[in-house]
Motif scaffolding. Structure first.
Motif, PDB file in Angstrom:
ATOM      1  N   HIS A 251       0.834  -1.211   0.000  1.00  0.00           N
ATOM      2  CA  HIS A 251       0.000   0.000   0.000  1.00  0.00           C
ATOM      3  C   HIS A 251       0.863   1.253   0.000  1.00  0.00           C
ATOM      4  O   HIS A 251       1.891   1.312   0.673  1.00  0.00           O
ATOM      5  CB  HIS A 251      -1.016   0.007   1.139  1.00  0.00           C
ATOM      6  CG  HIS A 251      -0.477  -0.052   2.535  1.00  0.00           C
ATOM      7  ND1 HIS A 251      -0.260   1.068   3.286  1.00  0.00           N
ATOM      8  CD2 HIS A 251      -0.131  -1.092   3.336  1.00  0.00           C
ATOM      9  CE1 HIS A 251       0.184   0.725   4.492  1.00  0.00           C
ATOM     10  NE2 HIS A 251       0.288  -0.590   4.554  1.00  0.00           N
TER      11      HIS A 251
ATOM     12  N   ASP B  16       5.916   1.666   6.987  1.00  0.00           N
ATOM     13  CA  ASP B  16       4.544   1.214   6.684  1.00  0.00           C
ATOM     14  C   ASP B  16       3.893   2.144   5.677  1.00  0.00           C
ATOM     15  O   ASP B  16       3.327   3.148   6.040  1.00  0.00           O
ATOM     16  CB  ASP B  16       3.770   1.172   8.006  1.00  0.00           C
ATOM     17  CG  ASP B  16       2.391   0.570   7.895  1.00  0.00           C
ATOM     18  OD1 ASP B  16       2.052   0.036   6.828  1.00  0.00           O
ATOM     19  OD2 ASP B  16       1.641   0.633   8.890  1.00  0.00           O
TER      20      ASP B  16
ATOM     21  N   GLU C 146      -5.353   0.964   2.368  1.00  0.00           N
ATOM     22  CA  GLU C 146      -5.147  -0.069   3.394  1.00  0.00           C
ATOM     23  C   GLU C 146      -5.323   0.508   4.780  1.00  0.00           C
ATOM     24  O   GLU C 146      -5.947  -0.108   5.650  1.00  0.00           O
ATOM     25  CB  GLU C 146      -3.747  -0.679   3.246  1.00  0.00           C
ATOM     26  CG  GLU C 146      -3.565  -2.002   3.996  1.00  0.00           C
ATOM     27  CD  GLU C 146      -3.217  -1.858   5.465  1.00  0.00           C
ATOM     28  OE1 GLU C 146      -3.351  -2.837   6.206  1.00  0.00           O
ATOM     29  OE2 GLU C 146      -2.822  -0.753   5.903  1.00  0.00           O
ATOM     30  N   GLU C 147      -4.798   1.714   4.982  1.00  0.00           N
ATOM     31  CA  GLU C 147      -4.827   2.285   6.331  1.00  0.00           C
ATOM     32  C   GLU C 147      -6.222   2.745   6.751  1.00  0.00           C
ATOM     33  O   GLU C 147      -6.421   3.166   7.877  1.00  0.00           O
ATOM     34  CB  GLU C 147      -3.834   3.456   6.441  1.00  0.00           C
ATOM     35  CG  GLU C 147      -2.373   3.063   6.252  1.00  0.00           C
ATOM     36  CD  GLU C 147      -1.807   2.166   7.367  1.00  0.00           C
ATOM     37  OE1 GLU C 147      -2.581   1.710   8.228  1.00  0.00           O
ATOM     38  OE2 GLU C 147      -0.591   1.939   7.347  1.00  0.00           O
TER      39      GLU C 147
ATOM     40  N   ASP D 148       4.498  -6.243   4.306  1.00  0.00           N
ATOM     41  CA  ASP D 148       3.859  -5.260   5.187  1.00  0.00           C
ATOM     42  C   ASP D 148       3.865  -5.752   6.633  1.00  0.00           C
ATOM     43  O   ASP D 148       3.041  -5.346   7.441  1.00  0.00           O
ATOM     44  CB  ASP D 148       2.423  -5.013   4.693  1.00  0.00           C
ATOM     45  CG  ASP D 148       1.804  -3.734   5.243  1.00  0.00           C
ATOM     46  OD1 ASP D 148       2.555  -2.864   5.713  1.00  0.00           O
ATOM     47  OD2 ASP D 148       0.566  -3.626   5.200  1.00  0.00           O
TER      48      ASP D 148
ATOM     49  N   ARG E 229      -9.631  -6.746  17.883  1.00  0.00           N
ATOM     50  CA  ARG E 229      -8.758  -7.605  17.064  1.00  0.00           C
ATOM     51  C   ARG E 229      -9.281  -9.028  17.200  1.00  0.00           C
ATOM     52  O   ARG E 229      -9.542  -9.503  18.309  1.00  0.00           O
ATOM     53  CB  ARG E 229      -7.315  -7.533  17.557  1.00  0.00           C
ATOM     54  CG  ARG E 229      -6.692  -6.154  17.442  1.00  0.00           C
ATOM     55  CD  ARG E 229      -6.307  -5.798  16.025  1.00  0.00           C
ATOM     56  NE  ARG E 229      -5.936  -4.395  15.921  1.00  0.00           N
ATOM     57  CZ  ARG E 229      -5.440  -3.831  14.820  1.00  0.00           C
ATOM     58  NH1 ARG E 229      -5.287  -4.545  13.711  1.00  0.00           N
ATOM     59  NH2 ARG E 229      -5.131  -2.552  14.803  1.00  0.00           N
TER      60      ARG E 229
ATOM     61  N   SER F 201      -3.479  -6.125  11.293  1.00  0.00           N
ATOM     62  CA  SER F 201      -4.408  -6.654  10.298  1.00  0.00           C
ATOM     63  C   SER F 201      -4.042  -6.129   8.915  1.00  0.00           C
ATOM     64  O   SER F 201      -3.564  -4.996   8.790  1.00  0.00           O
ATOM     65  CB  SER F 201      -5.835  -6.197  10.627  1.00  0.00           C
ATOM     66  OG  SER F 201      -6.128  -6.410  11.987  1.00  0.00           O
TER      67      SER F 201
ATOM     68  N   HIS G 188       2.650   4.078  12.654  1.00  0.00           N
ATOM     69  CA  HIS G 188       1.450   4.837  13.050  1.00  0.00           C
ATOM     70  C   HIS G 188       1.764   5.894  14.124  1.00  0.00           C
ATOM     71  O   HIS G 188       0.850   6.556  14.594  1.00  0.00           O
ATOM     72  CB  HIS G 188       0.309   3.929  13.559  1.00  0.00           C
ATOM     73  CG  HIS G 188      -0.209   2.978  12.518  1.00  0.00           C
ATOM     74  ND1 HIS G 188      -1.436   2.353  12.632  1.00  0.00           N
ATOM     75  CD2 HIS G 188       0.317   2.538  11.343  1.00  0.00           C
ATOM     76  CE1 HIS G 188      -1.631   1.565  11.583  1.00  0.00           C
ATOM     77  NE2 HIS G 188      -0.577   1.662  10.782  1.00  0.00           N
TER      78      HIS G 188
END
Ligand code: BES
Ligand code: MN
Ligand code: MN
Length: 477
Positions: free
Chosen positions: A104, A142, A176-177, A203, A351, A422, A450
């Motif tokens: 991504h 990422d 994706e994010e 990833d 999750r 994920s 992140h």
């Protein structure tokens, strides 16, 4: 592989180099150029979740497509109802193995901006306190840095031999994010162009800076926003306090009820589809020797906060969780304002593992909230993401091939691990295309993905490209 032997001149050695040796040497020689290319990609602010950055997402897609075109790979930017998909195919021939490479180009928001030591989209090389060198920027790891490890490997194969050892179909998305909302539809519409023996995804992470890893399990995700509403306006907390419901208090009480004192989730049926780990998997994870101290110390913590009777490695790889990701309500400005807010909201995510079904978990959560609403309060929900959990087959032949290639590059046996994060589309590769996925990546636990000051070790970037060069050859046979 031929090492430079005693008594051999450099030229004689070169004459006996295999194609792979030459490709690895090419990657080494291209170090600076490959960094320049990555830096250019990292300077694009492709934050997918914020509509204000839609043009930057497009720019990132076009810049990737332009880069792939320099490898003689016909690249197309496909619009979707969200951000575009970059689709490209290396030349096809019937005899060769075919892989789909997925990554991504979108990144997470950068807030809180004031915690960044340098601006997030001005990539730089930093030296860490222990001497490691790293690329610092949003997306460094990422997933822009990781995507470029694969592209650099392809570039080197192409430069040295004229082609990549396997046929590669690139699918690099921009959502994706924020949950890959439009990619399943795109996959279904382009199924005929997406034949492949295996999907490759870069990833995920390494076990530690010296130990490469293949990830065989990803947790799923349900992401909900809940808004509790009380009075039809904000109220003076002296005039109405005591008589009026306070939505913040209601929300806080509901959130507090989600876990019991042993760290277990109390939502009815939540653990119904959660299997126990097979003994062999548990044994192999225990052998990795993760301790709570080692894992938590790096972020300034010491005591695991999850289910009491579980190892910390189970807590992050194979047990389901619930976390509050954000909470909002009432007065949060400077000074005091005496108010009972009309509403309060929270972003809450789960999750998932094993056979947990995102739709079932979402319904159970909503019922749990509704059952706890006092008189005069209502709840509204918004669904932000759902992704089912993934468990990959340890017996895939490509897994063994990649494992050997990784072990050769790093000089240390590659381990099989789980991943707490994920990647929504992996389930759809199987469901829509019938294709298994191999998850190989070079992220480290201290990469701050992140978070502010995200980084990617130069070693991950460089040896990551070398690893893919080896894997591409290993997959070709
Ligand atoms: N690359 C991550 C997943 C990941 C995280 C792999 C940590 C290895 C270690 C991916 O980009 C990601 O962040 N996924 C999101 C998905 C969500 C936003 C739909 C996640 O896991 O929160
Ligand atoms: Mn990612
Ligand atoms: Mn991510």
């Amino acid at each position: 592989m031929v090492e430079p032997g005693a008594g051999k001149s450099g030229n004689e050695w070169k004459a006996t180099m295999t194609d792979l040796d030459k490709v690895l040497a090419r990657i080494d020689a291209e170090r600076d150029n490959s960094l320049d290319r990555l830096f250019k990609f990292l300077s694009i602010k492709s934050i997918s979740t914020d509509p204000a950055y839609a043009d930057e997402c497009r720019a990132a897609a076009f810049s990737l497509a332009a880069d792939l075109s320099t490898l003689d790979i016909a690249a197309e930017v496909h619009p979707t109802d969200g951000h575009p998909v970059v689709f490209a195919k290396s030349t096809a021939s019937d005899r060769r193995k075919r892989v789909i490479f997925y990554g991504h180009y979108d990144v997470q928001p950068v807030d809180p901006l004031d915690l960044w030591e340098t601006p997030p989209f001005e990539p730089r090389i930093a030296t860490l306190p222990d001497g490691r060198r790293a690329i610092v920027a949003r997306g460094a790891c990422d997933d822009k840095g990781q995507v470029m490890t694969f592209i650099e490997a392809c570039r080197a194969w192409k430069a040295v031999t004229g082609s990549i050892p396997v046929d590669v179909t690139f699918v690099i998305e921009g959502e994706e994010e924020c949950g890959s909302k439009h990619l399943p539809g795109w996959l279904a519409a382009h199924k005929a162009d997406l034949a492949g023996d295996i999907a490759l995804v870069c990833d995920t992470g390494m076990w530690d800076p010296a130990t490469p890893a293949i990830t065989t399990a990803l947790r799923g995700l349900v992401y909900e926003e809940v808004r509790i509403k009380g009075a039809d306006r904000d109220l003076h907390s002296g005039v109405f306090g005591g008589a009026a419901q306070n939505p913040i208090r209601v929300l806080a009480k509901i959130i507090a009820a989600i876990h019991d004192s042993d760290g277990r989730i109390t939502i009815p049926g939540f653990y119904d589809d959660v299997p126990e780990l097979p003994d062999a998997v548990k044994k192999s994870w225990v052998a990795l020797g993760m301790t709570p101290e080692k894992f938590l110390r790096q972020v300034g913590l010491a005591v695991p906060a999850g289910e009491k009777d579980r190892l910390v490695i189970e807590q992050i790889f194979s047990r389901p969780t619930c976390d509050v990701n954000g909470i909002l309500g009432g007065y949060t400005g400077p000074g005091a304002k005496t108010v009972i807010p009309a509403e309060a909201s929270a972003k809450i995510s789960f999750r998932l593992v094993g056979n947990q079904d995102p739709a079932k978990i979402r319904d159970a959560f909503r019922a749990f909230v509704r059952a706890r609403l006092p008189a005069d309060c209502t709840a509204e929900f918004a669904d932000h993401t759902a992704a089912p959990p993934i468990a990959l087959d340890w017996r895939l032949p490509q897994l063994a091939e990649a494992r050997t290639a990784l072990t050769q590059e790093w000089g240390k046996e590659a381990v099989l691990i789980g991943c707490g994060g994920s990647i929504p589309i992996v389930a759809d590769f199987k469901r829509l295309l019938g294709i298994d996925t191999l998850l190989v990546g070079f992220a480290l636990d201290d990469d701050r993905v992140h978070s502010p000051n995200e980084k990617y070790d130069l070693t991950s970037f460089h040896k990551g490209a070398r690893s893919w060069a080896r894997i591409l050859e290993a997959l070709a046979v």
